[in-house]
Motif scaffolding. Structure first.
Motif, PDB file in Angstrom:
ATOM      1  N   VAL A   4       0.768  -1.060  -0.123  1.00  0.00           N
ATOM      2  CA  VAL A   4       0.238  -0.058   0.028  1.00  0.00           C
ATOM      3  C   VAL A   4       1.016   1.234   0.005  1.00  0.00           C
ATOM      4  O   VAL A   4       1.708   1.285   0.834  1.00  0.00           O
ATOM      5  CB  VAL A   4      -1.041  -0.033   1.071  1.00  0.00           C
ATOM      6  N   VAL A   5       0.596   2.210  -1.068  1.00  0.00           N
ATOM      7  CA  VAL A   5       1.625   3.248  -1.026  1.00  0.00           C
ATOM      8  C   VAL A   5       0.645   4.658  -1.138  1.00  0.00           C
ATOM      9  O   VAL A   5      -0.456   4.769  -1.538  1.00  0.00           O
ATOM     10  CB  VAL A   5       2.052   3.200  -2.468  1.00  0.00           C
ATOM     11  N   VAL A   6       1.109   5.359  -0.414  1.00  0.00           N
ATOM     12  CA  VAL A   6       0.597   6.846  -0.068  1.00  0.00           C
ATOM     13  C   VAL A   6       1.327   7.823  -1.199  1.00  0.00           C
ATOM     14  O   VAL A   6       2.491   7.861  -0.781  1.00  0.00           O
ATOM     15  CB  VAL A   6       0.202   7.348   1.276  1.00  0.00           C
ATOM     16  N   CYS A   7       0.514   8.665  -1.732  1.00  0.00           N
ATOM     17  CA  CYS A   7       1.218   9.952  -2.400  1.00  0.00           C
ATOM     18  C   CYS A   7       0.575  11.067  -2.413  1.00  0.00           C
ATOM     19  O   CYS A   7      -0.944  10.994  -2.110  1.00  0.00           O
ATOM     20  CB  CYS A   7       1.859   9.489  -3.654  1.00  0.00           C
ATOM     21  N   GLY A  64       8.003  13.075   3.110  1.00  0.00           N
ATOM     22  CA  GLY A  64       8.758  12.770   4.490  1.00  0.00           C
ATOM     23  C   GLY A  64       7.884  12.207   5.625  1.00  0.00           C
ATOM     24  O   GLY A  64       8.564  11.842   6.594  1.00  0.00           O
ATOM     25  N   SER A  65       6.626  12.067   5.364  1.00  0.00           N
ATOM     26  CA  SER A  65       5.766  11.635   6.254  1.00  0.00           C
ATOM     27  C   SER A  65       5.865  10.009   6.330  1.00  0.00           C
ATOM     28  O   SER A  65       6.232   9.193   5.422  1.00  0.00           O
ATOM     29  CB  SER A  65       4.160  11.795   5.780  1.00  0.00           C
ATOM     30  N   THR A  66       5.693   9.470   7.447  1.00  0.00           N
ATOM     31  CA  THR A  66       5.713   7.984   7.629  1.00  0.00           C
ATOM     32  C   THR A  66       4.375   7.432   8.300  1.00  0.00           C
ATOM     33  O   THR A  66       3.533   8.261   8.746  1.00  0.00           O
ATOM     34  CB  THR A  66       6.821   7.672   8.676  1.00  0.00           C
ATOM     35  N   ARG A  73       3.746   2.714   2.724  1.00  0.00           N
ATOM     36  CA  ARG A  73       4.905   3.811   2.677  1.00  0.00           C
ATOM     37  C   ARG A  73       4.500   4.855   1.761  1.00  0.00           C
ATOM     38  O   ARG A  73       3.755   4.703   1.126  1.00  0.00           O
ATOM     39  CB  ARG A  73       6.007   2.692   1.946  1.00  0.00           C
ATOM     40  N   TYR A  74       5.295   5.980   2.026  1.00  0.00           N
ATOM     41  CA  TYR A  74       5.071   6.911   1.380  1.00  0.00           C
ATOM     42  C   TYR A  74       5.965   7.133   0.015  1.00  0.00           C
ATOM     43  O   TYR A  74       7.222   6.740   0.288  1.00  0.00           O
ATOM     44  CB  TYR A  74       5.202   8.487   2.069  1.00  0.00           C
ATOM     45  N   ALA A  85      -7.405  11.781   7.520  1.00  0.00           N
ATOM     46  CA  ALA A  85      -8.420  10.640   6.816  1.00  0.00           C
ATOM     47  C   ALA A  85      -7.820   9.739   6.326  1.00  0.00           C
ATOM     48  O   ALA A  85      -8.156   8.449   6.225  1.00  0.00           O
ATOM     49  CB  ALA A  85      -9.106  11.575   5.935  1.00  0.00           C
ATOM     50  N   VAL A  86      -6.476   9.689   5.564  1.00  0.00           N
ATOM     51  CA  VAL A  86      -5.682   8.850   5.086  1.00  0.00           C
ATOM     52  C   VAL A  86      -5.202   7.882   6.058  1.00  0.00           C
ATOM     53  O   VAL A  86      -5.247   6.675   5.802  1.00  0.00           O
ATOM     54  CB  VAL A  86      -4.441   9.428   4.375  1.00  0.00           C
TER      55      VAL A  86
END
Length: 292
Positions: free
Chosen positions: A18-21, A32-34, A39-40, A127-128
């Protein structure tokens, strides 16, 4: 190894899937968020890795994108990036501020991803994180990405969270519905993802009370998928996370917005403690005011 450790190990194995962008302003905000359950990665980094034809199994199963719909328009770079992310053969979810999710801007986002989740105010990152916790954290009943896909296929969704004393599950559910973005009507929602988090001393039966309270607020035919987890740090508290899909969304208006009837700018009027919007051109009145 305990059953809970087995669950945690299984969840950890999903982290890279799962990737956040972020796009637009959220690219800088999230840089830079964790994230505990993902993972970002910058969109460009993610797309570059995909173009290199990675065969090591690192392609994401889901991409959660934070963005403002106002940054997305036909022919603009953000929408092209969004479509490229959606083409990664991953479940793509856009998390957007509800206040900006209207008209053509929201439609452009909806056409470019698999699902849209509305966040309250500007709390998109929160929310993410709540969405990831709902579908990734292990529990006595697990929710996963397949459950999320099932619910979010019902249409535009909204996320709300709430908590209360562990003996008041109905109050926690009411707080979660109250935590949905302003302008969201969940009455006719067609699907709901419910995550219940309890402390170790709370009976698992509290989860069934939560589900019953949720069902009282939605249509009888709505599809409800739920999960539950124990949080040892919850201390006498019960928390509820909701992802309500197939909702109606009509963001409240503000002074200067076009009148729904004639299109002229609206004006603010105050009657004692009550503040409303009215149109001086056509007389349309009593319109709720959007709070900033």
């Amino acid at each position: 190894m305990s059953h809970r450790d087995d669950l945690r190990e299984a969840a950890d194995a999903l982290d890279s899937s799962v990737v956040v962008c972020g796009l637009g302003a959220y690219a800088d905000r999230l840089a830079g968020s964790t994230f505990d359950d993902a993972r970002y990665a910058a969109a460009a980094e993610l797309l570059a890795a995909a173009s290199e034809g990675s065969s090591d199994g690192s392609r994401p199963a889901a991409v959660v994108v934070a963005l403002d719909p106002d940054d997305v328009g036909e022919g603009d770079e953000p929408v092209e990036t969004l479509r490229a992310l959606d083409a990664l053969d991953a479940f793509s979810v856009a998390v957007v501020p509800a206040a900006a999710a209207e008209g053509d801007a929201l439609a452009a986002v909806r056409r470019s991803v698999d699902a849209v989740v509305l966040a309250e105010g500007t709390a998109v990152e929160a929310a993410v994180r709540a969405f990831l916790a709902t579908v990734q954290e292990p529990g006595f009943v697990n929710l996963d990405l397949t459950d999320a896909e099932t619910v979010l296929s019902a249409g535009v969704a909204a996320l709300g969270t709430g908590s209360a004393d562990r003996d008041a599950p109905g109050t926690a559910v009411a707080a979660a519905f109250d935590g949905l973005p302003e302008g969201v009507d969940a009455t006719d929602a067609s699907a709901v993802l419910v995550d219940v988090v309890v402390d170790p001393a709370t009976s698992v039966a509290a989860a069934t009370d939560v589900i019953a309270a949720v069902r009282e607020r939605i249509g009888a035919d709505a599809n409800v998928i739920w999960g539950g987890a124990v949080d040892e740090a919850a201390a006498d508290e019960l928390a509820v996370r909701l992802v309500v899909a197939g909702v109606r969304h009509a963001p409240p208006l503000a002074a200067g917005d076009p009148c729904p009837r004639c299109g002229e700018p609206l004006s603010t009027y105050r009657f004692g403690a009550r503040e409303t919007l009215s149109c001086d051109a056509c007389g349309y009145s009593g319109i709720a005011v959007r709070r900033g």
